[in-house]
Motif scaffolding. Sequence first.
Motif, PDB file in Angstrom:
ATOM      1  N   ILE A   1     -45.373  31.289 -27.371  1.00  0.00           N
ATOM      2  CA  ILE A   1     -46.454  31.465 -28.335  1.00  0.00           C
ATOM      3  C   ILE A   1     -45.859  31.289 -29.722  1.00  0.00           C
TER       4      ILE A   1
ATOM      5  N   LEU B   1     -49.951  38.891 -28.187  1.00  0.00           N
ATOM      6  CA  LEU B   1     -50.216  37.629 -27.496  1.00  0.00           C
ATOM      7  C   LEU B   1     -49.094  37.276 -26.523  1.00  0.00           C
TER       8      LEU B   1
ATOM      9  N   CYS C   1     -49.543  39.364 -23.422  1.00  0.00           N
ATOM     10  CA  CYS C   1     -50.681  38.943 -22.583  1.00  0.00           C
ATOM     11  C   CYS C   1     -50.374  37.658 -21.824  1.00  0.00           C
ATOM     12  N   SER C   2     -49.658  36.737 -22.429  1.00  0.00           N
ATOM     13  CA  SER C   2     -49.375  35.446 -21.791  1.00  0.00           C
ATOM     14  C   SER C   2     -47.874  35.332 -21.559  1.00  0.00           C
TER      15      SER C   2
ATOM     16  N   LYS D   1     -41.384  34.116 -26.083  1.00  0.00           N
ATOM     17  CA  LYS D   1     -41.670  33.967 -24.659  1.00  0.00           C
ATOM     18  C   LYS D   1     -40.915  35.042 -23.898  1.00  0.00           C
TER      19      LYS D   1
ATOM     20  N   ARG E   1     -44.365  34.079 -19.711  1.00  0.00           N
ATOM     21  CA  ARG E   1     -43.793  32.791 -19.289  1.00  0.00           C
ATOM     22  C   ARG E   1     -44.352  31.607 -20.070  1.00  0.00           C
ATOM     23  N   GLN E   2     -44.995  31.870 -21.210  1.00  0.00           N
ATOM     24  CA  GLN E   2     -45.499  30.794 -22.045  1.00  0.00           C
ATOM     25  C   GLN E   2     -45.080  31.049 -23.489  1.00  0.00           C
TER      26      GLN E   2
END
Length: 423
Positions: free
Chosen positions: A415, A406, A409-410, A295, A412-413
């Motif tokens: 993975i 990934l 691209c995302s 993250k 604050r989340q």
Amino acid sequence: MRSRQMDYQADGWLLSTGGELRMPFSDTVKYSILGISVALLLLALGILIWQAFRCCTGGQATITQQDAVNRAPLCVVGKARTMRNYSGAPCTRQMENVSTEVCGLSRCLSGASDLTSGSRQVDEEKQDAIKKVDGSIRFSIFYDQLQSQLVVTVLQVEGLLGPSQTCSLQPFVKLRLMWAGSVGVEVDDCTDKQGKGTAPILWTVLQEWRTRVVKGSCNPLFGDQFSCIMQDDKEFHHINLKMEVRHFDKFSRHTVFGEVRVPLGQLNITYPLELQEDLKTPQKDLVGEVLLTLKFLPTSQRLEVGLLKVRTVLTEICSDGALYARISVQCNQHKLSYQKTSAVAHSLVTVFNEVLMFSLSEFPLDQCKISVSVYETHMTRKLPKHLIGQLTLGKEENSQDKHWSLMMCSVRQPIAQWHGLLI
């Protein structure tokens, strides 16, 4: 009086023509200069028009060449059909035309693919240079059935480097007795060599040895003997002997010259067997899987790495065996910081559930890499730590890890993804 009148006339002429510019040339010279300037102007306009016409015709010529390349096979087929309609002998002129068209096509195609072929040749040369390994290793293997003991003797390594580098060469051999435990999970960064998408074999290290260091020799003689207890000789078809020839470096990592893999199940080692094998390109083996979460927090420029689970193969159960991980962040081949997790009891699936945070305020995330090293230690006994495997995540020069992309691209989340643990 005449002089005064002439001065008065000259002054009147200057006053009358003060706003005009008169050249002290005749009319013929003036008209000739004007004609030359007009001719130069016309010549410049002609050159400009010719350049514009050339650009337009050049674009049309490229289009017509592409059309000719696309239509040439149809023309050849049409000519072949017309030749079949005639019952006479084949015409040599038509054959010559066909050959000339084929030559033209080959030139066009070769001109279009010069860059790609050149890049492919450079890549192939680099791969050949990497795969080329000099040297061989001579060793012996013997299994004593009475004592259930496997004996491995490293005799000599030959032809490592040229004679000019003998002074700085300090070779030694590292041996690993590896057992194919089970089939691993299908991870993205580790696939089987025979095909893509198939789960690779999960190896485990039964025994690990190391010879002494021989300084300044291209053909070092060792004569070091190692042994271990093997209760069941029927398991030899699952066991490989891996020998790596390395260069000892006191201040950094050891350089691997090459390796030799010996499948014990394919050899008759009930009596002493002496072999000599050529060194091959070293390759990594899958020894486990690690479940990681990534993250990125862009406002605070922080990277969170979560270590959830570690899956390995257990050959023997140790009551005091424990695992811990060392996670470091590298930027431009320099280690910025590292953190260690707590030691957890070693099991088939070791659960950590720990999150480590790294600050990247001074360095961009695109230039950073994450290195995870898993070690085995003992709680009660004072034994040296044992490296189980390592993995690296980040953006390479030509490729980028899927998990890393990934995360980018995302933001604050977290993975999560499984990764192969290699050694």
